[in-house]
Design a protein around this motif. Structure first.
Motif, PDB file in Angstrom:
ATOM      1  N   THR A  34       7.521   7.051   2.033  1.00 22.79           N
ATOM      2  CA  THR A  34       6.368   6.391   2.659  1.00 22.79           C
ATOM      3  C   THR A  34       6.643   4.901   2.851  1.00 22.79           C
ATOM      4  O   THR A  34       6.250   4.326   3.857  1.00 22.79           O
ATOM      5  CB  THR A  34       5.076   6.554   1.823  1.00 22.79           C
ATOM      6  OG1 THR A  34       5.289   6.031   0.528  1.00 22.79           O
ATOM      7  CG2 THR A  34       4.639   7.984   1.743  1.00 22.79           C
ATOM      8  N   THR A  35       7.337   4.287   1.884  1.00 18.33           N
ATOM      9  CA  THR A  35       7.637   2.857   2.013  1.00 18.33           C
ATOM     10  C   THR A  35       8.529   2.613   3.221  1.00 18.33           C
ATOM     11  O   THR A  35       8.266   1.709   4.021  1.00 18.33           O
ATOM     12  CB  THR A  35       8.319   2.331   0.732  1.00 18.33           C
ATOM     13  OG1 THR A  35       7.513   2.670  -0.387  1.00 18.33           O
ATOM     14  CG2 THR A  35       8.485   0.831   0.785  1.00 18.33           C
ATOM     15  N   VAL A  36       9.573   3.443   3.348  1.00 17.78           N
ATOM     16  CA  VAL A  36      10.496   3.260   4.464  1.00 17.78           C
ATOM     17  C   VAL A  36       9.768   3.471   5.800  1.00 17.78           C
ATOM     18  O   VAL A  36       9.907   2.668   6.733  1.00 17.78           O
ATOM     19  CB  VAL A  36      11.701   4.225   4.344  1.00 17.78           C
ATOM     20  CG1 VAL A  36      12.526   4.221   5.613  1.00 17.78           C
ATOM     21  CG2 VAL A  36      12.554   3.833   3.145  1.00 17.78           C
ATOM     22  N   VAL A  37       8.962   4.527   5.874  1.00 17.49           N
ATOM     23  CA  VAL A  37       8.217   4.793   7.110  1.00 17.49           C
ATOM     24  C   VAL A  37       7.281   3.627   7.430  1.00 17.49           C
ATOM     25  O   VAL A  37       7.220   3.150   8.575  1.00 17.49           O
ATOM     26  CB  VAL A  37       7.417   6.113   6.995  1.00 17.49           C
ATOM     27  CG1 VAL A  37       6.432   6.248   8.138  1.00 17.49           C
ATOM     28  CG2 VAL A  37       8.350   7.301   6.970  1.00 17.49           C
ATOM     29  N   GLY A  38       6.577   3.138   6.404  1.00 20.74           N
ATOM     30  CA  GLY A  38       5.667   2.008   6.601  1.00 20.74           C
ATOM     31  C   GLY A  38       6.395   0.786   7.128  1.00 20.74           C
ATOM     32  O   GLY A  38       5.963   0.162   8.106  1.00 20.74           O
ATOM     33  N   ILE A  39       7.515   0.460   6.510  1.00 19.23           N
ATOM     34  CA  ILE A  39       8.274  -0.728   6.914  1.00 19.23           C
ATOM     35  C   ILE A  39       8.782  -0.580   8.353  1.00 19.23           C
ATOM     36  O   ILE A  39       8.632  -1.488   9.169  1.00 19.23           O
ATOM     37  CB  ILE A  39       9.472  -0.965   5.955  1.00 19.23           C
ATOM     38  CG1 ILE A  39       8.971  -1.413   4.584  1.00 19.23           C
ATOM     39  CG2 ILE A  39      10.430  -2.003   6.524  1.00 19.23           C
ATOM     40  CD1 ILE A  39      10.051  -1.535   3.528  1.00 19.23           C
ATOM     41  N   MET A  46       0.803  -1.224   0.000  1.00 23.82           N
ATOM     42  CA  MET A  46       0.000   0.000   0.000  1.00 23.82           C
ATOM     43  C   MET A  46       0.832   1.269   0.000  1.00 23.82           C
ATOM     44  O   MET A  46       0.302   2.356  -0.203  1.00 23.82           O
ATOM     45  CB  MET A  46      -0.954   0.011   1.196  1.00 23.82           C
ATOM     46  CG  MET A  46      -2.097  -0.961   1.017  1.00 23.82           C
ATOM     47  SD  MET A  46      -3.386  -0.739   2.227  1.00 23.82           S
ATOM     48  CE  MET A  46      -2.630  -1.360   3.701  1.00 23.82           C
ATOM     49  N   SER A  47       2.135   1.127   0.252  1.00 22.96           N
ATOM     50  CA  SER A  47       2.961   2.333   0.200  1.00 22.96           C
ATOM     51  C   SER A  47       3.275   2.666  -1.257  1.00 22.96           C
ATOM     52  O   SER A  47       3.923   3.654  -1.552  1.00 22.96           O
ATOM     53  CB  SER A  47       4.239   2.146   0.998  1.00 22.96           C
ATOM     54  OG  SER A  47       5.095   1.285   0.309  1.00 22.96           O
ATOM     55  N   SER A  48       2.784   1.821  -2.146  1.00 22.73           N
ATOM     56  CA  SER A  48       2.758   2.066  -3.596  1.00 22.73           C
ATOM     57  C   SER A  48       4.082   2.516  -4.195  1.00 22.73           C
ATOM     58  O   SER A  48       4.142   3.492  -4.914  1.00 22.73           O
ATOM     59  CB  SER A  48       1.650   3.047  -3.967  1.00 22.73           C
ATOM     60  OG  SER A  48       1.698   4.209  -3.182  1.00 22.73           O
ATOM     61  N   LEU A  49       5.126   1.767  -3.895  1.00 25.35           N
ATOM     62  CA  LEU A  49       6.426   2.027  -4.502  1.00 25.35           C
ATOM     63  C   LEU A  49       6.325   1.745  -5.991  1.00 25.35           C
ATOM     64  O   LEU A  49       6.055   0.627  -6.406  1.00 25.35           O
ATOM     65  CB  LEU A  49       7.482   1.102  -3.858  1.00 25.35           C
ATOM     66  CG  LEU A  49       8.933   1.407  -4.177  1.00 25.35           C
ATOM     67  CD1 LEU A  49       9.268   2.844  -3.847  1.00 25.35           C
ATOM     68  CD2 LEU A  49       9.854   0.484  -3.415  1.00 25.35           C
ATOM     69  N   GLN A  50       6.495   2.787  -6.789  1.00 25.21           N
ATOM     70  CA  GLN A  50       6.273   2.623  -8.215  1.00 25.21           C
ATOM     71  C   GLN A  50       7.203   3.499  -9.025  1.00 25.21           C
ATOM     72  O   GLN A  50       7.480   4.628  -8.648  1.00 25.21           O
ATOM     73  CB  GLN A  50       4.815   2.979  -8.516  1.00 25.21           C
ATOM     74  CG  GLN A  50       4.332   2.451  -9.818  1.00 25.21           C
ATOM     75  CD  GLN A  50       2.910   2.900 -10.102  1.00 25.21           C
ATOM     76  OE1 GLN A  50       2.690   3.803 -10.884  1.00 25.21           O
ATOM     77  NE2 GLN A  50       1.930   2.256  -9.489  1.00 25.21           N
ATOM     78  N   LEU A  51       7.676   2.951 -10.134  1.00 25.02           N
ATOM     79  CA  LEU A  51       8.644   3.655 -10.960  1.00 25.02           C
ATOM     80  C   LEU A  51       7.991   4.841 -11.685  1.00 25.02           C
ATOM     81  O   LEU A  51       8.379   5.979 -11.512  1.00 25.02           O
ATOM     82  CB  LEU A  51       9.220   2.669 -11.977  1.00 25.02           C
ATOM     83  CG  LEU A  51      10.659   2.852 -12.384  1.00 25.02           C
ATOM     84  CD1 LEU A  51      11.554   2.973 -11.175  1.00 25.02           C
ATOM     85  CD2 LEU A  51      11.102   1.690 -13.260  1.00 25.02           C
ATOM     86  N   VAL A  52       6.993   4.555 -12.493  1.00 26.73           N
ATOM     87  CA  VAL A  52       6.318   5.597 -13.258  1.00 26.73           C
ATOM     88  C   VAL A  52       4.805   5.466 -13.070  1.00 26.73           C
ATOM     89  O   VAL A  52       4.245   4.409 -13.319  1.00 26.73           O
ATOM     90  CB  VAL A  52       6.647   5.482 -14.759  1.00 26.73           C
ATOM     91  CG1 VAL A  52       5.948   6.580 -15.532  1.00 26.73           C
ATOM     92  CG2 VAL A  52       8.136   5.550 -14.980  1.00 26.73           C
TER      93      VAL A  52
END
Lengths: 177, 193
Positions: free
Chosen positions: B176-181, B140-146
């Motif tokens: 957001t991904t790092v914070v989520g993890i 859900m932190s939606s790590l996405q390239l483009v």
């Protein structure tokens, strides 16, 4: 920038190409394997259908009744007090519940302020780094009958919160106010 | 919890609708909601099935094994409870990779399969396990390239540089991904063995 748009047109075909070529090299029965997967894929869609229907009914009732607007108008003063632009406040809440409603707000912002304005850019970046938390969580958890998400909700909301503020700060740094 | 939220949406929505005199809209929402969900499911069935097919080819060719091997240390850190040879790891790897490339439709079948496998390891009953929590938080932190669709909307509304938000978007998403993890790690609960 054009290049990036062209590249994004390449991602899907190239992914398929790489996988199929790799499969052919490894002597996988391509079509058979595809059909096998497609069948489970269809089954998956059928399995999540009731969850999807439940979600849509609930979210659309929430919007139609006006509760989402009320919640937004309650949240807006709090967010502006924290220094967040009032025009963007509705998006932060709506984004959590409904992707299509969020896109509606985003395009409204684009129409009102322009996509290259401070608000337009911040909203764009916000859309990149946030997710329809309620939708995704329900879909995945309900598919395996987990109804107690535990810390998942808190962690996801916190990450979202950070994302919203990060979008604001980064836009300021990179593009200026 | 999910039951409570769902109930709140419905009860709250209908009661506010009654107070604000918007019952006609609420009626439409109840009637159309299911239909709209079906429409979406119908639209997504083809794409999800096609991607699930391609995914199966990748699986049979050993590409997913390779992917989860490459992501090994990352997966070890995120999911210490999932054994190295467990199929959940492969589906998680496929889901993360598909999400990262922006192939949302390919990510969904892999993600649901990952969840199914994680459920087999879950001994908490209807409570989410640490691994499930971590999986969804990263998802859900939606790590996405483009983010193709946002770029498309920007172009549609006359942006001079629709794709200029890609770099800042990646930076924000990484955060957001790092914070989520980190949060999910800190709050990790004790589980029955």
């Amino acid at each position: 920038m054009k290049l990036l748009l062209v590249l994004s047109n390449f991602i899907i075909p190239v992914t398929v190409l790489v996988i199929v070529v790799f499969g052919a090299l490894r002597r996988v029965n391509l079509y058979e394997a595809f059909l096998e997967g497609a069948k489970t894929g269809l089954q998956t869609v059928v399995d999540i259908l009731p969850t999807l229907i439940g979600l849509f009914v609930a979210v659309e009732v929430l919007r139609a009744g006006g509760l989402l607007e009320i919640l937004t108008s309650l949240l807006t003063p709090l967010e502006t007090w924290l220094g967040f632009p009032a025009a963007l406040a509705p998006l932060t809440l709506v984004r959590l519940v409904s992707s299509s409603a969020a896109v509606g707000l985003l395009t409204e912002l684009f129409a009102d302020y322009g996509p290259d304005s401070f608000l337009g850019r911040t909203a764009s970046i916000m859309m990149c780094c946030t997710e329809t938390v309620f939708y995704t969580m329900s879909l995945y958890f309900m598919s395996v009958k987990v109804t107690k998400p535990g810390r998942t909700l808190f962690c996801a909301l916190a990450a979202n919160f950070v994302g919203v503020w990060a979008a604001l700060a980064i836009t300021g740094w990179v593009f200026g106010k | 919890m999910l039951n409570v939220i769902w109930g709140f949406f419905l009860i709250g929505g209908i009661l506010t609708g009654a107070f604000l005199g918007r019952m006609d809209l609420v009626t439409n929402a109840v009637i159309d909601g299911g239909g709209n969900a079906l429409e979406l499911a119908f639209a997504m069935a083809g794409v999800v099935a096609a991607w699930a097919g391609v995914l199966r080819i990748a699986e049979k060719a050993g590409m997913i094994d390779l992917l989860s091997e490459k992501m090994g240390p990352f997966l070890d850190f995120l999911f210490p409870q999932v054994p190295r040879d467990h199929p959940a790891r492969n589906y998680i790897a496929a889901n993360f990779a598909a999400n990262f490339l922006g192939l949302g439709w390919a990510a969904t079948p892999a993600g649901l399969l990952a969840m199914k496998e994680l459920a087999k390891l879950n001994r908490q009953g209807e409570r989410a396990s640490n691994a499930m929590c971590m999986f969804l938080v990263v998802n859900m932190s939606s790590l996405q390239l483009v983010t193709v669709n946002i770029i498309a909307y920007r172009a549609e509304y006359g942006s001079a540089a629709p794709a200029e938000i890609v770099g800042p978007g990646i930076a924000a998403t990484l955060l957001t991904t790092v914070v989520g993890i980190l949060l999910a790690k800190i709050l990790e609960g004790r589980e029955k063995p």
